[in-house]
Write a protein that holds these residues in place. Sequence first.
Motif, PDB file in Angstrom:
ATOM      1  N   ALA A 138      13.858  -5.321  -0.303  1.00 43.62           N
ATOM      2  CA  ALA A 138      13.498  -5.833   1.017  1.00 43.62           C
ATOM      3  C   ALA A 138      12.170  -5.236   1.483  1.00 43.62           C
ATOM      4  O   ALA A 138      11.871  -4.074   1.212  1.00 43.62           O
ATOM      5  CB  ALA A 138      14.596  -5.513   2.022  1.00 43.62           C
ATOM      6  N   THR A 139      11.405  -6.041   2.158  1.00 42.53           N
ATOM      7  CA  THR A 139      10.131  -5.604   2.737  1.00 42.53           C
ATOM      8  C   THR A 139      10.307  -5.406   4.236  1.00 42.53           C
ATOM      9  O   THR A 139      10.855  -6.264   4.922  1.00 42.53           O
ATOM     10  CB  THR A 139       9.024  -6.639   2.490  1.00 42.53           C
ATOM     11  N   GLU A 140       9.857  -4.261   4.734  1.00 41.27           N
ATOM     12  CA  GLU A 140      10.037  -3.954   6.150  1.00 41.27           C
ATOM     13  C   GLU A 140       8.991  -4.670   7.010  1.00 41.27           C
ATOM     14  O   GLU A 140       7.833  -4.804   6.622  1.00 41.27           O
ATOM     15  CB  GLU A 140       9.937  -2.442   6.383  1.00 41.27           C
ATOM     16  N   VAL A 141       9.444  -5.134   8.164  1.00 46.93           N
ATOM     17  CA  VAL A 141       8.556  -5.723   9.169  1.00 46.93           C
ATOM     18  C   VAL A 141       8.498  -4.754  10.338  1.00 46.93           C
ATOM     19  O   VAL A 141       9.528  -4.473  10.966  1.00 46.93           O
ATOM     20  CB  VAL A 141       9.065  -7.097   9.647  1.00 46.93           C
ATOM     21  N   ARG A 142       7.305  -4.226  10.620  1.00 43.87           N
ATOM     22  CA  ARG A 142       7.175  -3.195  11.651  1.00 43.87           C
ATOM     23  C   ARG A 142       6.246  -3.648  12.785  1.00 43.87           C
ATOM     24  O   ARG A 142       5.479  -4.599  12.637  1.00 43.87           O
ATOM     25  CB  ARG A 142       6.665  -1.892  11.027  1.00 43.87           C
ATOM     26  N   GLU A 162       3.933 -16.460   8.200  1.00 48.63           N
ATOM     27  CA  GLU A 162       4.639 -17.274   9.182  1.00 48.63           C
ATOM     28  C   GLU A 162       5.131 -16.373  10.312  1.00 48.63           C
ATOM     29  O   GLU A 162       5.580 -15.253  10.085  1.00 48.63           O
ATOM     30  CB  GLU A 162       5.819 -17.990   8.538  1.00 48.63           C
ATOM     31  N   MET A 163       5.012 -16.849  11.557  1.00 50.80           N
ATOM     32  CA  MET A 163       5.376 -16.033  12.709  1.00 50.80           C
ATOM     33  C   MET A 163       6.882 -15.768  12.748  1.00 50.80           C
ATOM     34  O   MET A 163       7.681 -16.702  12.742  1.00 50.80           O
ATOM     35  CB  MET A 163       4.942 -16.705  14.005  1.00 50.80           C
ATOM     36  N   LEU A 164       7.250 -14.492  12.823  1.00 51.72           N
ATOM     37  CA  LEU A 164       8.661 -14.110  12.871  1.00 51.72           C
ATOM     38  C   LEU A 164       9.125 -13.893  14.306  1.00 51.72           C
ATOM     39  O   LEU A 164      10.201 -14.343  14.694  1.00 51.72           O
ATOM     40  CB  LEU A 164       8.888 -12.827  12.068  1.00 51.72           C
ATOM     41  N   CYS A 165       8.325 -13.190  15.079  1.00 49.85           N
ATOM     42  CA  CYS A 165       8.730 -12.904  16.455  1.00 49.85           C
ATOM     43  C   CYS A 165       7.505 -12.690  17.320  1.00 49.85           C
ATOM     44  O   CYS A 165       6.387 -12.588  16.827  1.00 49.85           O
ATOM     45  CB  CYS A 165       9.647 -11.679  16.521  1.00 49.85           C
ATOM     46  N   GLU A 166       7.762 -12.609  18.625  1.00 55.75           N
ATOM     47  CA  GLU A 166       6.702 -12.407  19.604  1.00 55.75           C
ATOM     48  C   GLU A 166       7.048 -11.185  20.443  1.00 55.75           C
ATOM     49  O   GLU A 166       8.175 -11.038  20.916  1.00 55.75           O
ATOM     50  CB  GLU A 166       6.579 -13.645  20.497  1.00 55.75           C
ATOM     51  N   LEU A 167       6.061 -10.304  20.595  1.00 57.03           N
ATOM     52  CA  LEU A 167       6.226  -9.089  21.387  1.00 57.03           C
ATOM     53  C   LEU A 167       5.404  -9.202  22.666  1.00 57.03           C
ATOM     54  O   LEU A 167       4.323  -9.806  22.665  1.00 57.03           O
ATOM     55  CB  LEU A 167       5.760  -7.857  20.600  1.00 57.03           C
ATOM     56  N   GLU A 168       5.908  -8.627  23.740  1.00 55.89           N
ATOM     57  CA  GLU A 168       5.171  -8.610  25.000  1.00 55.89           C
ATOM     58  C   GLU A 168       4.857  -7.173  25.377  1.00 55.89           C
ATOM     59  O   GLU A 168       5.737  -6.306  25.349  1.00 55.89           O
ATOM     60  CB  GLU A 168       5.978  -9.263  26.125  1.00 55.89           C
ATOM     61  N   THR A 169       3.580  -6.927  25.720  1.00 55.26           N
ATOM     62  CA  THR A 169       3.172  -5.621  26.234  1.00 55.26           C
ATOM     63  C   THR A 169       2.726  -5.789  27.673  1.00 55.26           C
ATOM     64  O   THR A 169       2.786  -6.888  28.233  1.00 55.26           O
ATOM     65  CB  THR A 169       2.012  -5.037  25.398  1.00 55.26           C
ATOM     66  N   ASP A 170       2.250  -4.703  28.274  1.00 55.08           N
ATOM     67  CA  ASP A 170       1.772  -4.775  29.655  1.00 55.08           C
ATOM     68  C   ASP A 170       0.540  -5.656  29.775  1.00 55.08           C
ATOM     69  O   ASP A 170       0.215  -6.124  30.865  1.00 55.08           O
ATOM     70  CB  ASP A 170       1.412  -3.370  30.169  1.00 55.08           C
ATOM     71  N   LYS A 171      -0.162  -5.867  28.665  1.00 52.70           N
ATOM     72  CA  LYS A 171      -1.451  -6.549  28.734  1.00 52.70           C
ATOM     73  C   LYS A 171      -1.498  -7.864  27.967  1.00 52.70           C
ATOM     74  O   LYS A 171      -2.119  -8.817  28.413  1.00 52.70           O
ATOM     75  CB  LYS A 171      -2.557  -5.621  28.208  1.00 52.70           C
ATOM     76  N   VAL A 172      -0.877  -7.903  26.799  1.00 54.48           N
ATOM     77  CA  VAL A 172      -1.014  -9.082  25.942  1.00 54.48           C
ATOM     78  C   VAL A 172       0.311  -9.450  25.295  1.00 54.48           C
ATOM     79  O   VAL A 172       1.287  -8.684  25.335  1.00 54.48           O
ATOM     80  CB  VAL A 172      -2.070  -8.850  24.822  1.00 54.48           C
ATOM     81  N   THR A 173       0.323 -10.637  24.700  1.00 54.38           N
ATOM     82  CA  THR A 173       1.440 -11.080  23.869  1.00 54.38           C
ATOM     83  C   THR A 173       1.003 -10.988  22.414  1.00 54.38           C
ATOM     84  O   THR A 173      -0.082 -11.432  22.057  1.00 54.38           O
ATOM     85  CB  THR A 173       1.830 -12.519  24.224  1.00 54.38           C
ATOM     86  N   VAL A 174       1.847 -10.394  21.575  1.00 57.82           N
ATOM     87  CA  VAL A 174       1.495 -10.154  20.169  1.00 57.82           C
ATOM     88  C   VAL A 174       2.495 -10.882  19.278  1.00 57.82           C
ATOM     89  O   VAL A 174       3.710 -10.734  19.442  1.00 57.82           O
ATOM     90  CB  VAL A 174       1.512  -8.646  19.847  1.00 57.82           C
ATOM     91  N   GLU A 175       1.979 -11.684  18.342  1.00 56.67           N
ATOM     92  CA  GLU A 175       2.833 -12.359  17.373  1.00 56.67           C
ATOM     93  C   GLU A 175       2.892 -11.535  16.089  1.00 56.67           C
ATOM     94  O   GLU A 175       1.879 -11.002  15.639  1.00 56.67           O
ATOM     95  CB  GLU A 175       2.309 -13.762  17.074  1.00 56.67           C
ATOM     96  N   VAL A 176       4.079 -11.448  15.513  1.00 58.88           N
ATOM     97  CA  VAL A 176       4.276 -10.640  14.302  1.00 58.88           C
ATOM     98  C   VAL A 176       4.524 -11.577  13.126  1.00 58.88           C
ATOM     99  O   VAL A 176       5.541 -12.285  13.093  1.00 58.88           O
ATOM    100  CB  VAL A 176       5.460  -9.681  14.464  1.00 58.88           C
ATOM    101  N   PRO A 177       3.606 -11.618  12.142  1.00 58.92           N
ATOM    102  CA  PRO A 177       3.783 -12.505  10.990  1.00 58.92           C
ATOM    103  C   PRO A 177       4.611 -11.841   9.894  1.00 58.92           C
ATOM    104  O   PRO A 177       4.761 -10.616   9.851  1.00 58.92           O
ATOM    105  CB  PRO A 177       2.344 -12.727  10.517  1.00 58.92           C
ATOM    106  N   SER A 178       5.135 -12.673   9.015  1.00 61.90           N
ATOM    107  CA  SER A 178       5.882 -12.155   7.869  1.00 61.90           C
ATOM    108  C   SER A 178       4.903 -11.616   6.832  1.00 61.90           C
ATOM    109  O   SER A 178       3.954 -12.300   6.454  1.00 61.90           O
ATOM    110  CB  SER A 178       6.738 -13.255   7.253  1.00 61.90           C
ATOM    111  N   PRO A 179       5.124 -10.392   6.318  1.00 57.47           N
ATOM    112  CA  PRO A 179       4.205  -9.842   5.324  1.00 57.47           C
ATOM    113  C   PRO A 179       4.372 -10.467   3.938  1.00 57.47           C
ATOM    114  O   PRO A 179       3.485 -10.365   3.100  1.00 57.47           O
ATOM    115  CB  PRO A 179       4.566  -8.346   5.308  1.00 57.47           C
ATOM    116  N   VAL A 180       5.530 -11.113   3.701  1.00 56.64           N
ATOM    117  CA  VAL A 180       5.797 -11.707   2.384  1.00 56.64           C
ATOM    118  C   VAL A 180       6.585 -13.000   2.565  1.00 56.64           C
ATOM    119  O   VAL A 180       7.101 -13.288   3.638  1.00 56.64           O
ATOM    120  CB  VAL A 180       6.613 -10.749   1.478  1.00 56.64           C
ATOM    121  N   SER A 181       6.688 -13.750   1.496  1.00 55.63           N
ATOM    122  CA  SER A 181       7.564 -14.916   1.473  1.00 55.63           C
ATOM    123  C   SER A 181       8.960 -14.474   1.031  1.00 55.63           C
ATOM    124  O   SER A 181       9.100 -13.581   0.197  1.00 55.63           O
ATOM    125  CB  SER A 181       7.036 -15.979   0.502  1.00 55.63           C
ATOM    126  N   GLY A 182       9.975 -15.100   1.618  1.00 53.84           N
ATOM    127  CA  GLY A 182      11.330 -14.755   1.213  1.00 53.84           C
ATOM    128  C   GLY A 182      12.356 -15.198   2.237  1.00 53.84           C
ATOM    129  O   GLY A 182      12.218 -16.271   2.827  1.00 53.84           O
TER     130      GLY A 182
END
Length: 509
Positions: free
Chosen positions: A2-6, A34-54
């Motif tokens: 498994a590959t970790e998503v951080r 491919e976008m896995l999830c979306e994070l919200e901070t005090d300033k911006v919205t950050v999208e987290v992509p998948s580091p690998v296919s699977g």
Amino acid sequence: MATEVRVPTLGESVSEATVATWFKQPGDAVAVDEMLCELETDKVTVEVPSPVSGILDEIVAKEGETVGVNALLAQVAEEGKAGAEEPRPRKTADQDTIVAGGGEESKMVDVMVPALGESVSEATVATWFKKEGEAVAQDEMLCELETDKVSVEVPAPAAGVMGKILVGEGETVAAGSKLAEISAGASAAASAPAPAAKEEAAPAQSEAPRKDVEDAPSAKKAMADAGIGRDQVQGTGRDGRVMKDDVARAVAAASASTTKTSAPAPAPRAAVPADDAAREERVKMTRLRQTIARRLKDAQNTAAMLTTYNEVDMKAIMDLRNEYKGVFEKKHGVKLGFMSFFVKACCHALAEVPEVNAEIDGTDVVYKNYVHMGVAVGTPQGLVVPVVRDADQMGFAAIEKKIAELGARARDGKLSMAEMQGGSFTISNGGVYGSLMSSPILNPPQSGILGMHKIQERPMVVGGQIVIRPMMYLALSYDHRVVDGKGAVTFLVRVKEALEDPRRLLMDL
């Protein structure tokens, strides 16, 4: 394996974020980036992509949880190596084959949010043109998205049957997220029963209010710090979840209401007579209208806006146009209007008074050695300002063609983001609606906007004689932080001179 998503780096001075939305669930196939999830901070919205296919194997941080930089969010297993405890087969939505009721083979194809343009990260689903279970043709329009600036139509990536719609009308979606699924190759008859069952079950689901919506932890803390209750905040997150920005808006609204002591408070909505209330209609503002309202108010609050006026005798242009309009249209395939004269006159004046074509950037003044002319266009959706780039390098025919093309695209809602960005000066023609005089509002960060108005015959003194002339009032609104009164008046006089004697444009006078 498994590959970790951080959690990625969130920016200077930002140490934590809230998990807003997971676009994938355990067992779903994912592609690299491919976008896995979306994070919200005090300033911006950050999208987290998948580091690998699977296959998304495990979600560690659930929606609503607060996570620090480099915290573990999830794990992605390579295809074929996912945990044995999950017996259900994993299928990529755009590749795996299923068998429809009639025995025909089909495959699921994802409908994704397209690229929305520079600096635009989200949109609102305005209208779905298709329902679940309906047949669709390839490239047929499925839905329309609204951004702060333009409307975007989403075509079907394949022919087949409309599958599950994941995002309803009025909901906000991020660029690159999944909107729906299409069963490619299936027929409507084979796929219709499933959507029908869903429609029957929907009323029962809607009758029971959701009780499992968990507000963002940062929002809970902000509400506690501000001393306001959950019922005082309108949540804009998924399923009505309250986010930190929602709390900030509620606090700001409460603060604004308490400071309005100089005038009597307006009557509450509850005081409206019942017969009047029955004749009212409440319609939510579109994202475009909200953006127009915000930008125009920001311009008033930020710029030292001032307007100077003049009038122009339009007889010379009207005579020239009447003499050559037939030949002009025959040669160039476009009608000779007034806008090309105004664009050329403004380009001529901007060369002499460059500060009207400049903008403020912090403590600097940026002078533009080009003219990207914004031409305000009224559309059913609201005011938009497409840009004629390098208008100072164009002839009359090229300007007329470009304005006609942009105007048609604006009214059809087909303008791209690039076509509305980078303007350095704007012309607004209120005269087409009958306006005799007005003070246009700046289009920030620009420092000048010219208002055209209705052509009206008036008695004028010419050579000691009273004659009837077709006159138009001109208005130049400008940012006094950049443009002095002398420069503004000089600019408007040069426009007037060029329009009253178009030969000056040819001789660069």
